[in-house]
Write a protein that holds these residues in place. Structure first.
Motif, PDB file in Angstrom:
ATOM      1  N   GLY A   1       0.865  -1.180   0.149  1.00 38.85           N
ATOM      2  CA  GLY A   1       0.218  -0.078   0.089  1.00 38.85           C
ATOM      3  C   GLY A   1       0.772   1.248  -0.169  1.00 38.85           C
ATOM      4  N   SER A   2       2.195   1.179  -0.007  1.00 37.77           N
ATOM      5  CA  SER A   2       2.901   2.462  -0.076  1.00 37.77           C
ATOM      6  C   SER A   2       3.642   2.387  -1.264  1.00 37.77           C
ATOM      7  N   VAL A   3       4.142   3.608  -1.744  1.00 41.70           N
ATOM      8  CA  VAL A   3       4.808   3.539  -2.960  1.00 41.70           C
ATOM      9  C   VAL A   3       6.245   3.789  -2.645  1.00 41.70           C
ATOM     10  N   LEU A   4       7.124   2.953  -3.282  1.00 34.13           N
ATOM     11  CA  LEU A   4       8.590   3.252  -2.984  1.00 34.13           C
ATOM     12  C   LEU A   4       9.441   3.598  -4.324  1.00 34.13           C
ATOM     13  N   VAL A   5      10.091   4.705  -4.120  1.00 31.56           N
ATOM     14  CA  VAL A   5      10.832   5.357  -5.237  1.00 31.56           C
ATOM     15  C   VAL A   5      12.333   5.519  -5.016  1.00 31.56           C
ATOM     16  N   THR A   6      12.909   4.724  -6.091  1.00 31.54           N
ATOM     17  CA  THR A   6      14.389   4.513  -5.792  1.00 31.54           C
ATOM     18  C   THR A   6      15.372   5.205  -6.650  1.00 31.54           C
ATOM     19  N   PRO A   7      15.589   6.509  -6.684  1.00 26.21           N
ATOM     20  CA  PRO A   7      16.604   7.030  -7.700  1.00 26.21           C
ATOM     21  C   PRO A   7      17.744   6.275  -7.635  1.00 26.21           C
ATOM     22  N   ILE A   8      18.645   6.138  -8.580  1.00 19.79           N
ATOM     23  CA  ILE A   8      19.911   5.664  -8.689  1.00 19.79           C
ATOM     24  C   ILE A   8      20.881   6.581  -9.250  1.00 19.79           C
ATOM     25  N   GLY A   9      21.927   7.126  -8.404  1.00 21.20           N
ATOM     26  CA  GLY A   9      22.774   8.029  -8.982  1.00 21.20           C
ATOM     27  C   GLY A   9      22.938   9.312  -8.323  1.00 21.20           C
ATOM     28  N   GLU A  10      23.811  10.246  -8.757  1.00 16.53           N
ATOM     29  CA  GLU A  10      23.836  11.465  -8.374  1.00 16.53           C
ATOM     30  C   GLU A  10      22.705  12.381  -8.732  1.00 16.53           C
ATOM     31  N   VAL A  11      22.235  13.447  -7.785  1.00 20.57           N
ATOM     32  CA  VAL A  11      21.138  14.225  -8.190  1.00 20.57           C
ATOM     33  C   VAL A  11      21.840  15.694  -7.940  1.00 20.57           C
ATOM     34  N   ASP A  12      21.799  16.309  -9.164  1.00 16.62           N
ATOM     35  CA  ASP A  12      22.428  17.627  -9.259  1.00 16.62           C
ATOM     36  C   ASP A  12      21.489  18.347 -10.381  1.00 16.62           C
ATOM     37  N   LEU A  13      21.725  19.632 -10.771  1.00 14.44           N
ATOM     38  CA  LEU A  13      20.934  20.486 -11.413  1.00 14.44           C
ATOM     39  C   LEU A  13      20.627  19.684 -12.772  1.00 14.44           C
ATOM     40  N   ALA A  14      21.487  18.926 -13.243  1.00 22.91           N
ATOM     41  CA  ALA A  14      21.155  18.332 -14.455  1.00 22.91           C
ATOM     42  C   ALA A  14      20.212  17.170 -14.505  1.00 22.91           C
ATOM     43  N   ARG A  15      19.952  16.452 -13.246  1.00 20.92           N
ATOM     44  CA  ARG A  15      19.387  15.312 -12.899  1.00 20.92           C
ATOM     45  C   ARG A  15      18.074  15.469 -12.034  1.00 20.92           C
ATOM     46  N   SER A  16      17.837  16.622 -11.262  1.00 21.55           N
ATOM     47  CA  SER A  16      16.947  16.876 -10.507  1.00 21.55           C
ATOM     48  C   SER A  16      15.479  17.063 -11.366  1.00 21.55           C
ATOM     49  N   PRO A  17      15.476  17.544 -12.533  1.00 17.51           N
ATOM     50  CA  PRO A  17      14.171  17.534 -13.176  1.00 17.51           C
ATOM     51  C   PRO A  17      13.604  16.291 -13.238  1.00 17.51           C
ATOM     52  N   SER A  18      14.447  15.298 -13.673  1.00 13.81           N
ATOM     53  CA  SER A  18      13.525  14.033 -14.013  1.00 13.81           C
ATOM     54  C   SER A  18      13.121  13.559 -12.726  1.00 13.81           C
ATOM     55  N   LEU A  19      13.912  13.844 -11.577  1.00 11.63           N
ATOM     56  CA  LEU A  19      13.498  13.057 -10.162  1.00 11.63           C
ATOM     57  C   LEU A  19      12.293  13.984  -9.871  1.00 11.63           C
ATOM     58  N   ARG A  20      11.953  15.300 -10.204  1.00 13.32           N
ATOM     59  CA  ARG A  20      11.024  15.879  -9.868  1.00 13.32           C
ATOM     60  C   ARG A  20       9.604  15.495 -10.524  1.00 13.32           C
ATOM     61  N   SER A  21       9.965  15.230 -11.791  1.00 14.45           N
ATOM     62  CA  SER A  21       8.680  14.984 -12.580  1.00 14.45           C
ATOM     63  C   SER A  21       8.242  13.372 -12.159  1.00 14.45           C
ATOM     64  N   ARG A  22       9.009  12.626 -11.729  1.00 20.24           N
ATOM     65  CA  ARG A  22       8.635  11.136 -11.338  1.00 20.24           C
ATOM     66  C   ARG A  22       8.099  11.255 -10.226  1.00 20.24           C
ATOM     67  N   LEU A  23       8.410  12.065  -9.142  1.00 23.10           N
ATOM     68  CA  LEU A  23       7.896  12.319  -7.836  1.00 23.10           C
ATOM     69  C   LEU A  23       6.671  12.942  -8.003  1.00 23.10           C
ATOM     70  N   ALA A  24       6.372  13.777  -8.877  1.00 22.70           N
ATOM     71  CA  ALA A  24       5.067  14.533  -9.300  1.00 22.70           C
ATOM     72  C   ALA A  24       4.060  13.570  -9.665  1.00 22.70           C
ATOM     73  N   GLN A  25       4.538  12.739 -10.591  1.00 23.21           N
ATOM     74  CA  GLN A  25       3.724  11.568 -11.370  1.00 23.21           C
ATOM     75  C   GLN A  25       3.192  10.759 -10.119  1.00 23.21           C
ATOM     76  N   VAL A  26       4.042  10.355  -9.059  1.00 20.24           N
ATOM     77  CA  VAL A  26       3.743   9.415  -8.229  1.00 20.24           C
ATOM     78  C   VAL A  26       2.547  10.096  -7.545  1.00 20.24           C
ATOM     79  N   LEU A  27       2.945  11.265  -6.951  1.00 23.58           N
ATOM     80  CA  LEU A  27       2.219  11.911  -5.961  1.00 23.58           C
ATOM     81  C   LEU A  27       0.886  12.233  -6.481  1.00 23.58           C
ATOM     82  N   GLY A  28       0.826  12.326  -7.923  1.00 24.57           N
ATOM     83  CA  GLY A  28      -0.583  12.655  -8.415  1.00 24.57           C
ATOM     84  C   GLY A  28      -1.602  11.364  -8.131  1.00 24.57           C
TER      85      GLY A  28
END
Lengths: 161, 115
Positions: free
Chosen positions: B16-43
């Motif tokens: 019943g929980s959602v587990l999100v596992t990003p893999i790798g460094e999160v910086d200015l180049a990569r945070s947009p993909s994490l942001r959109s994935r989290l927004a999608q899940v939270l939707g």
């Protein structure tokens, strides 16, 4: 005062995908210069935040702006690394560049605070004829304190300057 | 296979929980993909969202901002957000930003799922 030439001077474009290779280069430089793992991580983080600020605010996320990064290894009066980051982007009044109130929990605006926290010097200047210059300096703990303190390196608790 | 700026991000449902596992460094180049994935899940308004950061060796303020945004969205949706398994280097950034007490941080995913 005699000014030493930089040990490293590179020019990069204002592209976020170049942050990782710059971090890798500086990490290696700091490690070889006697910085411990935590200090090295903090220096790389400060430079990452500085470059990200230039990309986002100096060049409005345009990918074709030019950024120059110079790294100096200074020995006197104590060993330290100085990083200078210069750009041709928008100019800002240095006095207006400040950390925001951290009590307010919201996304963004943390970069300046992080840079100030993890370095010994974080100084913004206007460049002539345009752009900004940021000077970051960091001294390894071993150069400031008893060498026995280095045994405690590696934990985030004692890593904050 | 992901390109340099796209993060590999695994998403799975667990009890019943959602587990999100990003893999790798999160910086200015990569945070947009994490942001959109989290927004999608939270939707989908999950009751609990666990972000497993055990495979993130580095995060800058853009990554932290992404998670603050997710925290705000989760609160608006009555979703409990947990950050699990932070490596020392990443935890240090949260401490510097004084956000280590704002988030619910657990040592590992199981602790978050059982909380």
């Amino acid at each position: 005062m005699t000014r030493l030439p930089p040990a490293i001077r590179i020019e990069i474009l204002s592209r976020a995908d170049l942050l990782a290779p710059v971090r890798a280069m500086l990490t290696s430089f700091a490690e070889r210069s006697g910085f411990d793992e935590v200090e090295t991580g903090h220096l790389a983080l400060a430079v990452d935040e500085a470059l990200a600020n230039v990309i986002r605010h100096g060049y409005d996320s345009r990918p074709d702006g030019r950024i120059w990064l110079s790294a100096f290894l200074i020995e006197e009066p104590e060993r330290r690394i100085r990083i200078e980051i210069e750009d041709e982007g928008h100019q800002t009044e240095p006095a207006k560049i400040a950390s925001r109130d951290l009590e307010e929990v919201r996304p963004g605006g943390l970069g300046v605070h992080i840079m100030q926290e993890v370095t010994d010097t974080c100084q913004f200047e206007r460049r002539t004829p345009g752009g900004m210059r940021l000077i970051l300096e960091k001294t390894p703990r071993g150069a400031k304190e008893d060498h026995s303190d280095q045994n405690h390196a590696g934990t985030p608790e004692n890593g904050h300057q | 296979m992901t390109s340099g700026n796209d993060m590999e991000i695994q998403v799975e449902n667990r009890d019943g929980s959602v587990l999100v596992t990003p893999i790798g460094e999160v910086d200015l180049a990569r945070s947009p993909s994490l942001r959109s994935r989290l927004a999608q899940v939270l939707g989908d308004s999950p009751a609990r969202l666990v972000v497993d950061l055990s495979q993130v060796p580095y995060m800058d303020s853009s990554g932290v901002a992404t998670l603050v945004e997710a925290l705000q969205q989760s609160r608006a949706r009555n979703c409990s957000l947990f950050l699990a398994g932070l490596q020392d280097r990443v935890r240090s950034v949260f401490e510097i930003a004084r956000l280590d007490t704002v988030f619910t941080i657990t040592p590992d995913v199981n602790s978050a799922l059982e909380a």
